[in-house]
Every structure is written in structure tokens, then in C-alpha cells.
Scaffold this active site. Structure first.
Site, PDB file in Angstrom:
ATOM      1  N   LYS A  13       0.915   0.785   6.357  1.00 28.31           N
ATOM      2  CA  LYS A  13       2.439   1.126   6.102  1.00 28.31           C
ATOM      3  C   LYS A  13       2.686   2.462   6.641  1.00 28.31           C
ATOM      4  O   LYS A  13       3.745   2.954   7.522  1.00 28.31           O
ATOM      5  CB  LYS A  13       3.018   0.775   4.956  1.00 28.31           C
ATOM      6  N   ARG A  86       9.436  -2.241  -4.169  1.00 23.43           N
ATOM      7  CA  ARG A  86       8.237  -2.526  -4.586  1.00 23.43           C
ATOM      8  C   ARG A  86       8.358  -3.902  -5.417  1.00 23.43           C
ATOM      9  O   ARG A  86       7.348  -4.677  -5.589  1.00 23.43           O
ATOM     10  CB  ARG A  86       7.120  -1.597  -5.200  1.00 23.43           C
ATOM     11  N   ARG A 125      -9.846   6.909   4.083  1.00 25.54           N
ATOM     12  CA  ARG A 125      -8.677   7.515   4.377  1.00 25.54           C
ATOM     13  C   ARG A 125      -8.925   9.013   3.802  1.00 25.54           C
ATOM     14  O   ARG A 125      -9.417   9.373   2.988  1.00 25.54           O
ATOM     15  CB  ARG A 125      -7.360   6.912   3.563  1.00 25.54           C
ATOM     16  N   ARG A 158      -6.897  11.100  -1.753  1.00 21.32           N
ATOM     17  CA  ARG A 158      -6.195  10.655  -2.641  1.00 21.32           C
ATOM     18  C   ARG A 158      -6.659  10.096  -3.873  1.00 21.32           C
ATOM     19  O   ARG A 158      -7.902   9.601  -3.720  1.00 21.32           O
ATOM     20  CB  ARG A 158      -5.529   9.573  -2.235  1.00 21.32           C
ATOM     21  N   ARG A 169      -4.161  -1.494  -7.756  1.00 21.03           N
ATOM     22  CA  ARG A 169      -3.049  -1.514  -6.718  1.00 21.03           C
ATOM     23  C   ARG A 169      -3.070  -2.779  -6.094  1.00 21.03           C
ATOM     24  O   ARG A 169      -2.068  -3.276  -5.786  1.00 21.03           O
ATOM     25  CB  ARG A 169      -3.406  -0.345  -5.730  1.00 21.03           C
TER      26      ARG A 169
HETATM   27  P1  AP5 Z   1      -2.202   3.621   5.539  1.00 22.20           P
HETATM   28  O1  AP5 Z   1      -1.391   3.795   6.769  1.00 22.20           O
HETATM   29  O2  AP5 Z   1      -2.401   5.031   4.719  1.00 22.20           O
HETATM   30  O3  AP5 Z   1      -2.028   2.693   5.002  1.00 22.20           O
HETATM   31  P2  AP5 Z   1      -0.853   2.329   3.730  1.00 22.20           P
HETATM   32  O4  AP5 Z   1      -0.537   0.862   3.861  1.00 22.20           O
HETATM   33  O5  AP5 Z   1       0.330   3.401   3.604  1.00 22.20           O
HETATM   34  O6  AP5 Z   1      -1.537   2.471   2.210  1.00 22.20           O
HETATM   35  P3  AP5 Z   1      -1.130   3.064   0.863  1.00 22.20           P
HETATM   36  O7  AP5 Z   1      -2.451   3.266   0.249  1.00 22.20           O
HETATM   37  O8  AP5 Z   1      -0.472   4.523   0.962  1.00 22.20           O
HETATM   38  O9  AP5 Z   1      -0.208   2.055   0.126  1.00 22.20           O
HETATM   39  P4  AP5 Z   1       0.074   2.043  -1.169  1.00 22.20           P
HETATM   40  O10 AP5 Z   1       1.332   0.986  -1.203  1.00 22.20           O
HETATM   41  O11 AP5 Z   1      -0.723   1.647  -2.119  1.00 22.20           O
HETATM   42  O12 AP5 Z   1       0.292   3.382  -1.614  1.00 22.20           O
HETATM   43  P5  AP5 Z   1       1.805   4.509  -1.937  1.00 22.20           P
HETATM   44  O13 AP5 Z   1       1.237   5.844  -1.226  1.00 22.20           O
HETATM   45  O14 AP5 Z   1       2.713   3.739  -1.333  1.00 22.20           O
HETATM   46  O15 AP5 Z   1      -3.728   3.323   6.167  1.00 22.20           O
HETATM   47  C1  AP5 Z   1      -4.752   3.338   5.260  1.00 22.20           C
HETATM   48  C2  AP5 Z   1      -6.066   3.905   5.860  1.00 22.20           C
HETATM   49  O16 AP5 Z   1      -6.432   2.924   7.054  1.00 22.20           O
HETATM   50  C3  AP5 Z   1      -5.758   5.312   6.810  1.00 22.20           C
HETATM   51  O17 AP5 Z   1      -7.036   5.847   6.937  1.00 22.20           O
HETATM   52  C4  AP5 Z   1      -5.682   4.946   8.245  1.00 22.20           C
HETATM   53  O18 AP5 Z   1      -5.963   6.066   9.047  1.00 22.20           O
HETATM   54  C5  AP5 Z   1      -6.349   3.638   8.616  1.00 22.20           C
HETATM   55  N1  AP5 Z   1      -5.688   2.596   9.101  1.00 22.20           N
HETATM   56  C6  AP5 Z   1      -4.507   2.301   9.278  1.00 22.20           C
HETATM   57  N2  AP5 Z   1      -4.173   1.138  10.175  1.00 22.20           N
HETATM   58  C7  AP5 Z   1      -5.208   0.686  10.656  1.00 22.20           C
HETATM   59  C8  AP5 Z   1      -5.760   0.017  11.567  1.00 22.20           C
HETATM   60  N3  AP5 Z   1      -4.939  -0.740  12.269  1.00 22.20           N
HETATM   61  N4  AP5 Z   1      -6.723  -0.018  11.934  1.00 22.20           N
HETATM   62  C9  AP5 Z   1      -7.866   0.937  11.301  1.00 22.20           C
HETATM   63  N5  AP5 Z   1      -7.554   1.781  10.519  1.00 22.20           N
HETATM   64  C10 AP5 Z   1      -6.171   1.725   9.965  1.00 22.20           C
HETATM   65  O19 AP5 Z   1       1.922   4.557  -3.362  1.00 22.20           O
HETATM   66  C11 AP5 Z   1       0.950   5.206  -4.125  1.00 22.20           C
HETATM   67  C12 AP5 Z   1       1.202   5.195  -5.739  1.00 22.20           C
HETATM   68  O20 AP5 Z   1       2.458   5.485  -5.738  1.00 22.20           O
HETATM   69  C13 AP5 Z   1       1.515   3.596  -6.047  1.00 22.20           C
HETATM   70  O21 AP5 Z   1       0.435   2.876  -6.676  1.00 22.20           O
HETATM   71  C14 AP5 Z   1       2.563   3.907  -6.930  1.00 22.20           C
HETATM   72  O22 AP5 Z   1       1.895   4.131  -8.355  1.00 22.20           O
HETATM   73  C15 AP5 Z   1       3.356   4.866  -6.785  1.00 22.20           C
HETATM   74  N6  AP5 Z   1       4.454   4.294  -6.081  1.00 22.20           N
HETATM   75  C16 AP5 Z   1       4.755   4.301  -4.694  1.00 22.20           C
HETATM   76  N7  AP5 Z   1       5.847   3.879  -4.151  1.00 22.20           N
HETATM   77  C17 AP5 Z   1       6.322   3.149  -5.574  1.00 22.20           C
HETATM   78  C18 AP5 Z   1       7.501   2.390  -5.785  1.00 22.20           C
HETATM   79  N8  AP5 Z   1       8.332   1.773  -4.792  1.00 22.20           N
HETATM   80  N9  AP5 Z   1       7.634   1.917  -6.986  1.00 22.20           N
HETATM   81  C19 AP5 Z   1       6.735   2.205  -8.099  1.00 22.20           C
HETATM   82  N10 AP5 Z   1       5.828   2.931  -7.828  1.00 22.20           N
HETATM   83  C20 AP5 Z   1       5.360   3.583  -6.622  1.00 22.20           C
END
Ligand code: AP5
Length: 216
Positions: A13, A86, A125, A158, A169
Site C-alpha cells: 500500500k 481499517r 522492509r 519497524r 496484524r
Molecule cells: P509496503 O508498501 O511498506 O507495504 P504496506 O502494505 O504499506 O505494509 P504496512 O506493513 O505498512 O501495512 P500495515 O497496514 O500493516 O501498516 P501501517 O503502517 O498502515 O511494502 C512492504 C515491503 O514490500 C517493502 O519493503 C516494499 O519495498 C516491498 N514491496 C512492496 N511492493 C512490492 C512488490 N510489488 N514486489 C516486491 N516487493 C514489494 O499500520 C501500522 C500499525 O499502525 C497498525 O498495525 C495499527 O496498529 C496502526 N494503525 C495504522 N492505521 C490504523 C488505522 N486506520 N486504525 C487503527 N490502527 C491503525
């Protein structure tokens, strides 16, 4: 253009949101990045969110919705939302906020990839402490180890990219997402695509969807 990206942890994402923000000159809004910044700055929201994030649980809606409302007004050209909403209450709150601004969502794009791919992406990552740029040690490494290509900032792993937090997660995502998919499916906004391939291939799929929307 006003986009929402949905998908499990590690699906890409944030990576796709960066590409979309650059191509369409829209603002990338990531609630995960906002929360991590709040934790680093030890704000009230950050102190309250920290323990939930470490365990891989969702942060309470009122904290996340509050953070989102603080920034959404600044996204005048459009936005791509990464990690928000979410769950259904967050989706309803988003709808209410956007109604107040006279904004309609353009599309909600749900990205999907196999679990083994998600785990390998998360474990490799690295992210920039300063500009939040995303790298992968194997797939998209920085030019110099540990240093951000874009701003020279320090790259870090992270804390929630540990096995136990990743499992939690993924479980939270499986539990919360069907209601979100139903919500946006009923509104005719939902588009589902595979994100198993490279980030450029996924990006082309997203752009194709947006092009079709524009011409339909
Ligand atoms: P990346 O692009 O970082 O993936 P992502 O989908 O953004 O993954 P996240 O882990 O950030 O998602 P998440 O939803 O768990 O975390 P968030 O920060 O939102 O890509 C991942 C890796 O793969 C990278 O190394 C990239 O280079 C590689 N990659 C990407 N695409 C690729 C491809 N096509 N091929 C090969 N490699 C690739 O949330 C974290 C925490 O915050 C949550 O657990 C929660 O506690 C809190 N939080 C955040 N938002 C909310 C909300 N709305 N409500 C409640 N709690 C929340």
C-alpha cells in the site's frame, strides 16, 4: 483524485501510494506513518497508540480518526489513503468528513498477495526515519546500505515487523476487512487487484483502473 488503498500488511500500500502521489501530484496520507511520528514525538496520541502498534493491534478509532481529520483538509489536490479506513466505523467517519468537504471518493482499490509473499516483504522492509520512503533489502535495496536514496536519512526496521506482531496484524486484517469490502462494494467503488508481482506491474494495474474510471 481521491483514492483509498486497502490490503494486508506488506502488500505494498505504502509503495503504491508513493508512486500514485508522485504521478498524480496528490497527497499520500498514511495513518501508520502519522502514528509512528506521533510515537517518536511522544505526543499524547503517540503515547496512547504505542502499545497497540507494538502488538500489531488496531489503535482505537477516536485516536486515528482525530489524526486523520487534522491532516485531510491540507490535501487540496486530492489524496491517496494508505491504512485508513481499517474498519466500518472509520469508513463511516471518512464518508462524513468528505461529505463536509464536498468530496467524493474516486475509487477504493483492494490489493491482494499470497501470505508467503507478505511475510517476505515485511521481514526485508526498511523505512526512512526522515521522509518515510520504503525499501526492501532484496527487492528494492537502497544504493548505500542503511541510507535513504531520496533524503540521506537513516533507514530502520519497524518494531512491528517482528514475527509475532506480523501474525497479529494479518489476523486483525482478516477479521476487519470483509465488512470494509462489503461497505465499498455496495457503493460500487471497490476494485480488487493482485499485488503478487513487482511494484511497477501493480502500479500499471492501478493506473489502468483509474484510466477506465476516467473514460467511463
Ligand atoms: P509496503 O508498501 O511498506 O507495504 P504496506 O502494505 O504499506 O505494509 P504496512 O506493513 O505498512 O501495512 P500495515 O497496514 O500493516 O501498516 P501501517 O503502517 O498502515 O511494502 C512492504 C515491503 O514490500 C517493502 O519493503 C516494499 O519495498 C516491498 N514491496 C512492496 N511492493 C512490492 C512488490 N510489488 N514486489 C516486491 N516487493 C514489494 O499500520 C501500522 C500499525 O499502525 C497498525 O498495525 C495499527 O496498529 C496502526 N494503525 C495504522 N492505521 C490504523 C488505522 N486506520 N486504525 C487503527 N490502527 C491503525
Amino acid at each position: 483524485m481521491y483514492l483509498v488503498l486497502l490490503g494486508p500488511p506488506g502488500v505494498g500500500k505504502g509503495t503504491e501510494a508513493e508512486l500514485l502521489a508522485e504521478k498524480f501530484s496528490i497527497t499520500h496520507l498514511s495513518t501508520g506513518d502519522m502514528l509512528r511520528e506521533a510515537v517518536a514525538r511522544k505526543t499524547e496520541a503517540g503515547k496512547a497508540a504505542s502499545a497497540y502498534m507494538l502488538k500489531g493491534e488496531l489503535v482505537p478509532d477516536e485516536i486515528v480518526i482525530g489524526l486523520f481529520r487534522e491532516v485531510v483538509g491540507g490535501a487540496g489536490n486530492g489524496f491517496v489513503l494508505d491504512g485508513f479506513p481499517r474498519n466500518r466505523p472509520q469508513a463511516e467517519s471518512l464518508e462524513e468528513t468528505l461529505r463536509g468537504e464536498g468530496i467524493n471518493l474516486t475509487a477504493v482499490i483492494s490489493l491482494k498477495a499470497d501470505d508467503a509473499i507478505l511475510i517476505s516483504r515485511l521481514s526485508g522492509r526498511r523505512q526512512c526515519r526522515d521522509c518515510d520512503a520504503i525499501y526492501h533489502l532484496g527487492n528494492y535495496p537502497p544504493k548505500s546500505e542503511g541510507v535513504c536514496d531520496k533524503c540521506g536519512g537513516e533507514l530502520y526496521q519497524r518494531k512491528d515487523d517482528r514475527e509475532e506482531a506480523i501474525r497479529e496484524r494479518l489476523a486483525v486484517y482478516q477479521e476487519q476487512t470483509p465488512q470494509l469490502l462489503d461497505y465499498y462494494g455496495e457503493k460500487g467503488l471497490l476494485e480488487k487487484i493482485s499485488a503478487n508481482d513487482t511494484s511497477q506491474e501493480t502500479f500499471v494495474r492501478i493506473c489502468d483502473i483509474l484510466q477506465k474510471k476516467k473514460t467511463s
